[in-house]
Motif scaffolding. Structure first.
Motif, short mmCIF file in Angstrom:
data_model
loop_
_atom_site.label_atom_id
_atom_site.label_comp_id
_atom_site.label_asym_id
_atom_site.label_seq_id
_atom_site.Cartn_x
_atom_site.Cartn_y
_atom_site.Cartn_z
N LEU A 140 -9.56 8.08 8.36
CA LEU A 140 -9.03 7.76 7.03
C LEU A 140 -8.93 9.01 6.16
O LEU A 140 -7.96 9.20 5.42
CB LEU A 140 -9.91 6.71 6.35
N ILE A 141 -9.94 9.87 6.25
CA ILE A 141 -9.91 11.13 5.48
C ILE A 141 -8.83 12.06 6.03
O ILE A 141 -8.11 12.72 5.28
CB ILE A 141 -11.29 11.83 5.54
N ASN A 142 -8.69 12.08 7.35
CA ASN A 142 -7.75 12.99 7.98
C ASN A 142 -6.30 12.67 7.64
O ASN A 142 -5.43 13.54 7.73
CB ASN A 142 -7.94 12.95 9.50
N TYR A 143 -6.02 11.42 7.28
CA TYR A 143 -4.65 11.01 6.96
C TYR A 143 -4.45 10.78 5.46
O TYR A 143 -3.50 10.10 5.06
CB TYR A 143 -4.28 9.73 7.73
N LEU A 144 -5.33 11.35 4.65
CA LEU A 144 -5.22 11.15 3.20
C LEU A 144 -3.89 11.63 2.64
O LEU A 144 -3.39 11.08 1.65
CB LEU A 144 -6.37 11.89 2.49
N ASP A 145 -3.31 12.64 3.24
CA ASP A 145 -2.06 13.19 2.74
C ASP A 145 -0.84 12.47 3.30
O ASP A 145 0.30 12.84 3.02
CB ASP A 145 -1.96 14.67 3.06
N SER A 146 -1.06 11.43 4.10
CA SER A 146 0.05 10.70 4.69
C SER A 146 0.66 9.74 3.68
O SER A 146 -0.05 9.08 2.91
CB SER A 146 -0.43 9.91 5.91
N SER A 147 1.98 9.65 3.69
CA SER A 147 2.67 8.73 2.78
C SER A 147 2.43 7.28 3.18
O SER A 147 2.71 6.36 2.40
CB SER A 147 4.17 9.02 2.77
N ASN A 148 1.94 7.08 4.40
CA ASN A 148 1.70 5.73 4.90
C ASN A 148 0.22 5.40 5.00
O ASN A 148 -0.19 4.57 5.81
CB ASN A 148 2.37 5.56 6.27
N TRP A 149 -0.59 6.09 4.19
CA TRP A 149 -2.03 5.82 4.15
C TRP A 149 -2.26 4.53 3.36
O TRP A 149 -1.61 4.30 2.33
CB TRP A 149 -2.74 6.99 3.48
N PRO A 150 -3.17 3.63 3.78
CA PRO A 150 -4.05 3.74 4.95
C PRO A 150 -3.54 2.97 6.17
O PRO A 150 -4.25 2.86 7.16
CB PRO A 150 -5.33 3.10 4.43
N THR A 151 -2.30 2.41 6.10
CA THR A 151 -1.84 1.57 7.21
C THR A 151 -1.73 2.33 8.52
O THR A 151 -2.16 1.83 9.57
CB THR A 151 -0.47 0.94 6.87
#
Length: 440
Positions: A101-112
């Motif tokens: 979850l932390i590793n994808y914090l910068d993803s536009s599709n977080w948290p899905t």
């Protein structure tokens, strides 16, 4: 709970460091593009997981069986199993979830996106390798034997996992692999814990039921998520992708809408990969095909033209003509040749010959090379004569493109036979003779 508290007392300092590492990782993922901290965090979680498994494996289960039975009755053995065997791995997986979850914090599709990646089994190795260590430690061998065994089993697992996925992905075999992983994980813990109490058959039965339950629940959740998701959403794409990878082909129809409504080159490539793997027909209209092409760079959609070639789907020539000329004006000079596009463009040659030769008059060198490459898929007297004339071009790339196309048309390689250059007079005369023998 007292057992867990006692063991966590040995991990206090490690957990403090991990919390700080998670915080730094979150900051770096939000503000910087360096993945070094993420790598450090994942390695640290793996090392901490190994240590946690080690300290829990050193606990003698038999010392607590009588106490738990007297306190909880028949449920005592299950509570003890949950405390000493299941809890460490659940906690390790919890750390993995937090890390992802932390590793994808910068993803536009977080948290899905990270959630569905976890459900698909990504990052499961942070649990599998500690499980391998646990199995090796349960054998109670000296370190000189245990360490090589752990390395060997880990390498074997990694190699087997890679081979199986390469053999069965995409396909229904992926479902079996997932189920087997659930089964082995459960069996390793249950049998080691209860082998002195239960028979082997009981351990196998319980592991089978548990594995089937986990697989059914997770897959059902993904299926339901796919059905209720908006066709435009990323949830639709990622759940559909997981199902396609597992051998289910029904998501293709809904995903085709996702592809046409979202301009996402990465998703489009994945969608066409599954169309090819499953040999399925798309239901795009001509207008949707044209929009799909125009919304992407010509250098990035060779796979689309490969599909159009395979299915012999023809679109509006004027659109393709204008698209290709516009695109070739901006591509780098060192871009590899567009083999699938030039092959596709050649489908229009018979009906638009004059356009091909008019396009060649362009001052744009990539356009000239594109036409020379496209003519290699024709079987026309004029195209052979035209290509033959270009063998002696002062532009080396044109000469080479013309020769390559002539080889493709005739199936002959006179330069190699004569042991001479492609622009040699003997080579030119060979192709002129070939053209003279062709029917107009």
């Amino acid at each position: 709970m007292n057992i867990i508290k006692e063991q966590f007392a040995k991990l206090n300092h490690f957990m403090i460091i991990l919390v700080l590492l998670f915080a730094v990782n979150a900051i770096f993922n939000l503000k910087y593009e360096w993945g070094g901290i993420s790598t450090i965090a994942r390695v640290y979680i793996m090392v901490l997981s190994f240590y946690m498994v080690f300290i829990f494996s050193q606990i003698n289960v038999d010392l607590y069986r009588a106490d738990y039975s007297s306190r909880y009755g028949w449920r005592g053995k299950y509570y003890l199993f949950g405390t000493l065997r299941l809890f460490p791995f659940l906690f390790i997986y919890l750390l993995t979830v937090i890390f992802v979850l932390i590793n994808y914090l910068d993803s536009s599709n977080w948290p899905t996106e990270p959630i569905y990646r976890l459900l698909d089994g990504r990052f499961s190795n942070t649990v599998i390798y500690p499980l391998i260590l646990f199995i090796v430690l349960s054998l109670k061998k000296r370190p000189g034997i245990s360490i090589p065994l752990f390395i060997i089993f880990s390498v074997l697992y990694y190699a087997t996992d890679q081979i199986l996925y390469s053999l069965f992905e995409p396909g229904s075999g992926i479902n079996i692999i997932k189920f087997v992983k659930y089964f082995i994980f459960t069996f390793a813990l249950v049998y080691e814990y209860s082998k002195s109490k239960w028979k082997l058959f009981q351990s196998i039965s319980l592991s089978f039921i548990t594995g089937l339950f986990l697989y059914t629940v997770i897959t059902s959740f993904i299926v339901v998520s796919f059905y209720i998701s908006n066709p435009k959403s990323h949830t639709c794409f990622i759940t559909g992708n997981i199902l396609l990878k597992s051998g289910f082909t029904y998501p293709l129809k809904k995903l085709s809408k996702n592809i046409t409504q979202n301009n996402s080159p990465g998703n489009t490539r994945i969608f066409f990969k599954y169309l090819k793997d499953y040999n399925k027909e798309s239901d795009f209209t001509n207008q949707e095909w044209e929009e799909l092409i125009q919304n992407n760079k010509i250098t990035e959609i060779e796979y689309i033209f490969e599909y159009l070639n395979q299915k012999n789907i023809k679109l509006d020539f004027e659109l393709l003509k204008n698209y290709s000329v516009t695109q070739l004006l901006i591509i780098p000079k060192n871009t590899p040749r567009l083999n699938e596009f030039t092959r596709y463009l050649s489908l229009y040659y018979n009906d638009h010959k004059n356009d091909f030769y008019e396009m060649y008059k362009s001052e744009n060198e990539p356009v000239k090379l594109m036409i020379l490459d496209s003519l290699g898929y024709t079987n026309d007297v004029y195209s052979v004569k035209f290509l033959t004339d270009k063998l002696t071009s002062v532009e080396r790339l044109r000469s080479e493109a013309a020769y390559k196309s002539l080889k493709k048309i005739t199936g002959e390689d006179p330069a190699s036979v004569l042991n001479t250059e492609k622009y040699d007079l003997g080579v030119v005369l060979f192709f002129r003779d070939y053209a003279s023998n062709m029917k107009e």
